[in-house]
Every structure is written in structure tokens, then in C-alpha cells.
Design an enzyme around this catalytic site. Structure first.
Site, mmCIF file in Angstrom:
data_model
loop_
_atom_site.group_PDB
_atom_site.id
_atom_site.type_symbol
_atom_site.label_atom_id
_atom_site.label_comp_id
_atom_site.label_asym_id
_atom_site.label_seq_id
_atom_site.Cartn_x
_atom_site.Cartn_y
_atom_site.Cartn_z
ATOM 1 N N HIS A 49 0.826 -1.216 0.000
ATOM 2 C CA HIS A 49 0.000 0.000 0.000
ATOM 3 C C HIS A 49 0.861 1.267 0.000
ATOM 4 C CE1 HIS A 49 -2.738 3.158 1.134
ATOM 5 N NE2 HIS A 49 -2.126 3.306 2.298
ATOM 6 N N HIS A 73 4.018 7.241 5.207
ATOM 7 C CA HIS A 73 2.823 7.938 5.696
ATOM 8 C C HIS A 73 2.015 7.168 6.737
ATOM 9 C CE1 HIS A 73 0.384 5.663 2.709
ATOM 10 N NE2 HIS A 73 -0.615 5.926 3.522
ATOM 11 N N GLU A 77 1.083 6.215 12.603
ATOM 12 C CA GLU A 77 -0.239 5.811 13.035
ATOM 13 C C GLU A 77 -0.334 4.301 13.257
ATOM 14 O OE1 GLU A 77 -2.511 7.723 13.867
ATOM 15 O OE2 GLU A 77 -4.446 6.689 13.689
ATOM 16 N N ASP A 78 0.171 3.520 12.326
ATOM 17 C CA ASP A 78 -0.109 2.086 12.326
ATOM 18 C C ASP A 78 0.942 1.206 12.975
ATOM 19 O OD1 ASP A 78 -2.217 2.994 10.927
ATOM 20 O OD2 ASP A 78 -1.921 1.784 9.130
ATOM 21 N N ASP A 141 -2.774 8.373 -1.308
ATOM 22 C CA ASP A 141 -3.104 7.329 -0.328
ATOM 23 C C ASP A 141 -4.530 6.837 -0.567
ATOM 24 O OD1 ASP A 141 -3.306 5.872 2.159
ATOM 25 O OD2 ASP A 141 -4.178 7.663 3.081
ATOM 26 N N ASP A 262 -21.274 15.794 -24.689
ATOM 27 C CA ASP A 262 -19.835 15.591 -24.497
ATOM 28 C C ASP A 262 -19.509 14.234 -23.882
ATOM 29 O OD1 ASP A 262 -20.884 16.103 -22.035
ATOM 30 O OD2 ASP A 262 -19.291 17.466 -21.399
HETATM 31 MN MN MN Z 1 -2.466 4.831 3.955
#
Ligand code: MN
Length: 491
Positions: A49, A73, A77-78, A141, A262
């Protein structure tokens, strides 16, 4: 595997300085190690990811710090990794970006439209106002998360899809990243509105095949004609309107497919502005134009800065076809928006950027900085870009969550006229963030404003004292004349 993936990121980058390669390689290995025991819902290693997020950023032409932050990133957090470690290993800027993305991720959106949407949009704006790159990472992300939504549980999937359409795609749109906007919307569409998705896909199935065959024939014919006239370096392609945009349009048109002109378009990308007009002439020589349907957004760009010439012509079978003609710069600008500007500055080609549209406020600001740092290195230019991006500009919201951009110091009356002339002319009072406030109250970034109108209300001379925008001032003056308001002599 590691080697080839890392190579893919490098290959997508537009400039590859040794220091950039070093930073990204380090971030790559760090993230791979940090996430090694985690898996995604798909069963793939979690690292896939963050790798894909970084790859999307590289494809968007973003700088090395942004790509490194893309890899990192999710580490705070993880995992969790101590922010101090990121600072020590990758520096202040990368930490700032990772931290910004982490904070944006904490903003929870509830799927019920209304206040929550306004609130989350508002927080987004305020959070990313300090560095636009935070937003670009967040969108990359989200794009990868949307591409892998099939592995997520149905309830969670619907919520993420809805949020993507209502928040992330709107932000991409706001900053001119049309390509990203469409990818986000089309990826989320089937999970957010499964019934409508099915219906639109079915409606389009036959039409798409017909259109493509017709456009291919036209492409061949036009290619030949341009060659005969000595026009070189021209790219002709055709595209179907993005699925979700088509759905929105269909809703407006009572689901009548034949009233959308269009739906598909032939796109001609040429080297110079002069070529645009030459091509227009050649196109009209080949096919009869629909009267009154030529739109010259090259000489007069759209409000959002979009530039292209559009013309609708009758194909051989008499069906109308839209043809869009633009230069390469206009094309890149219209696909990538602000991401293109960051990319240009990154590639050390500010002149390319300078040729891009000057209409948008943020483009003007970028160009300003470019002038100031014309002699300096491109990383210094980026330093400037990171300074408060919206220094002289504020973003405020309607109760429905629409974003209105105003200059600093603007008051509620500027807002009223920005919404609609009638709203301004009949304004009787304003509510700012749920509290009653005068029309003269000065607005702040992120305020939510509701204008109360009264039938029979008229503009007042006094408003000119606190109107900041030329738009409001002009409309107030016009309104005073129309409504026959006399100026009260000053004592
Ligand atoms: Mn992420």
C-alpha cells in the site's frame, strides 16, 4: 522484488538527483521493515500500500521528500514509529508531511451529508493550508485505497466510497487535479451507489462501442488532414466521459443519454496556441460545426482556469461529436492542476509553469514566488511553496459545504455576493458558525456562513465601506441604481 519496485518509483520520477535517490531508498527500506508484520485485507503485505502511494506520487511528478513521506505515511499511526525517529532519520520536512497526513487521517467523516461533511472539509482545508503537499499525499493514499476497495467489508467499503466522492474528489477538483478527481470518483462509484452504477454502465454499453468506432474513423481522417497541412507533433486521442461525471450529468438531464453532447470527445493536443486555431479551421473544413457551439476557452479561460477550444461537429452519420483542441501545457494543467505546478518547480523548469494559466489564485501565487526565487535553486522555491499557501486568501463555507474563496479581510457581504447577486441584494443578516453576526463581520478561514435574506430588502450605501471584493462593490453599486437607493448625505 524490492529492487524492481524501487526501480519503478525511480523510473516514474522526472528528475533523479543522487540525494533524492538516497532519501527514497532509505525511506523505502525503513517502511518495508516497519510494516513487515502487517497485512492488508487483500492478504498482501501492508508495505504494498505505501509503495503504491509513493508510486502514484512519483507519477504525479512530486518531489523526493513527498515520495519519501508517501512511503512513510502510515508508520506513525499504524506501527507505531516514534515521530522523533522520523525526524532524526529523514529530517524536519519529511516528518512534517507524514505528521500532516496522519492528522488528516484522523478526521472522521460520517456518511450522513450535512454538517459533518462541512466540518471535515473545513478541517481538511485548515490542516493542509500550511503545505499543499500534504493534500497530494493524502489523495494518493486514498486513490490506492479506492483501487483495493473490493477487499474491504461491505459497510466500511460504502462509507469509504462515499467519503471519497464527497470529500477527496471535491478537494482534487478544487485544486484542478481533474485526472485524480475522475479516478477517485470512478473507483468509488460502484461501492457508493451500486444501483446507479449498474444502471449507468448498462445505459452506456452500446453507446460506448458506437462512439469509439466513430471517433476512430474521425481520428484517422484528421491525422491525415493535419499531415497534409504540415502540422507536426500533434497527438490525437479520444476519450469517454468519466463514468461518475456522466452519472451526475444524467441526473440533471432526467437520465436522457441523447441530451449529453460531451459523452465522448476527440482530443487534439498541439505544440502552440497558433496551432490550436489552425486545427480548428481544418476541423471545420472536414465536418460541419453545430452553429453556436464553438467555445474558445483559450483566449478566454474558464473561471477555474481551464483552457481549450471546444467545438461540436456533425460526424458522417450526423451525430454531434465534441472536439477539444489545446496545447500540451494546457493539457497537463487541466489533468494535474496544482500537482503539475509542484512538479514543474521540482523539475527545475519554472518557465514551463509560468506559461500555464495565470487565472487561478494559487497559480498567481506560485508565479509570484517563482519570480522571487527565479535565481535560486528549485528546492528554495519549494521552501517558499511550503510557507502558508493561502496567506492572503481564506476559504469559507456555505451551510451545504460549498467552498467560497475570498481575500483576507472579506466580510459577510462579500460572501453574500459571491454566492449570488440576489442573495447579496436581499441580505438582511448573517450567521457565522451558528451565531448571529452583522453583514460587516470579517470572516476567518474555515467559517461557515449563512446569509438571511428578506423580501423587499435593498442594498445599502454603507455596505461599500466593508465590502472588500470588486465583485461585491460592483454589484452593490449596480443594485443601488436598480433599486433607486439615494445616498443619505453625510452630516
Ligand atoms: Mn495509507
Amino acid at each position: 522484488m524490492t529492487e524492481t519496485r524501487m526501480e519503478a518509483i525511480f523510473a516514474a520520477m522526472r528528475s533523479r538527483r543522487p540525494a533524492d535517490i538516497a532519501l527514497i531508498s532509505k525511506a523505502y527500506k525503513f517502511a518495508e521493515e516497519a510494516h513487515k508484520s502487517q497485512k492488508r485485507f487483500s492478504g498482501e503485505p501492508y508495505f504494498i500500500h505505501v509503495f503504491n502511494t509513493a508510486l502514484i506520487l512519483a507519477e504525479l511528478g512530486q518531489d523526493a521528500e513527498t515520495i519519501a513521506a508517501g512511503l512513510l505515511h502510515d508508520t506513525i499511526e499504524d506501527v507505531p514509529v516514534d515521530p522523533e525517529t522520523i525526524r532524526a532519520e529523514f529530517g524536519e520536512q519529511v516528518l512534517f508531511l507524514v505528521d500532516g497526513v496522519t492528522k488528516l487521517g484522523k478526521i472522521k467523516f460520517l456518511s450522513r451529508p450535512g454538517d459533518h461533511r462541512v466540518e471535515s472539509l473545513r478541517k481538511f482545508f485548515v490542516a493542509m493550508a500550511s503545505d499543499i503537499r500534504v493534500l497530494v499525499i493524502k489523495l494518493a493514499d486514498r486513490l490506492h485505497n479506492v483501487r483495493t476497495l473490493q477487499y474491504v467489508s461491505p459497510e466500511k467499503r460504502a462509507r469509504i466510497a462515499m467519503e471519497t466522492i464527497e470529500v477527496h474528489a471535491r478537494l482534487a477538483e478544487r485544486f484542478g487535479m481533474w485526472h485524480l478527481k475522475e479516478e477517485l470518483e470512478d473507483g468509488a462509484f460502484q461501492y457508493a451507489y451500486p444501483e446507479s452504477f449498474k444502471r449507468v454502465t448498462e445505459l452506456l454499453r452500446d453507446r460506448e462501442r458506437e462512439d469509439q468506432a466513430r471517433l476512430e474513423t474521425m481520428k484517422v481522417k484528421l491525422t491525415e488532414a493535419l499531415k497534409e497541412r504540415g502540422l507536426e507533433n500533434v497527438e490525437i486521442s479520444y476519450r469517454m466521459k468519466a463514468l461518475y461525471s456522466t452519472y451526475r450529468k444524467l441526473l440533471e438531464k432526467q437520465m436522457d443519454l441523447s441530451s449529453i453532447y460531451d459523452l465522448s470527445a476527440l482530443r487534439v493536443v498541439v505544440p502552440t496556441v497558433e496551432d490550436c486555431y489552425k486545427v480548428l479551421g481544418i476541423v471545420h473544413g472536414l465536418w460541419t460545426p453545430l452553429p453556436g457551439r464553438v467555445k474558445d476557452y483559450v483566449s478566454t479561460p474558464k473561471q477555474n482556469g481551464y483552457q481549450s477550444i471546444h467545438t461540436d461537429v456533425f460526424a458522417r452519420d450526423k451525430s454531434p461529436v465534441e472536439i477539444q483542441i489545446r496545447t500540451r501545457e494546457m493539457h497537463i494543467e487541466s489533468e494535474f492542476g496544482i500537482a503539475a505546478h509542484i512538479a514543474y518547480s521540482e523539475a527545475g523548469k519554472p518557465k514551463e509553469g509560468a506559461k500555464l494559466n495565470r487565472k487561478l489564485h494559487w497559480v498567481r501565487q506560485v508565479l509570484d514566488w517563482q519570480r522571487r526565487v527565479a535565481e535560486s535553486e528549485s528546492h528554495e522555491f519549494l521552501e517558499n511553496l511550503k510557507l502558508d499557501f493561502f496567506k492572503h486568501q481564506i476559504f469559507v463555507f456555505t451551510p451545504k459545504g460549498d467552498v467560497i474563496e475570498l481575500p483576507e479581510g472579506a466580510s459577510a457581504i462579500d460572501f453574500a455576493y459571491a454566492v449570488h447577486t440576489k442573495v447579496g441584494d436581499m441580505a438582511a443578516g448573517a450567521w457565522v458558525n451558528g451565531k448571529y453576526a452583522g453583514l460587516d463581520s470579517v470572516l476567518k478561514n474555515g467559517d461557515i456562513i449563512e446569509i438571511h435574506t428578506r423580501k423587499g430588502a435593498k442594498p445599502s450605501y454603507g455596505w461599500l465601506k466593508f465590502a472588500r471584493t470588486t465583485n461585491a462593490k460592483r454589484k452593490i453599486r449596480a443594485g443601488l441604481v436598480i433599486h433607486g437607493v439615494q445616498q443619505v448625505p453625510q452630516p
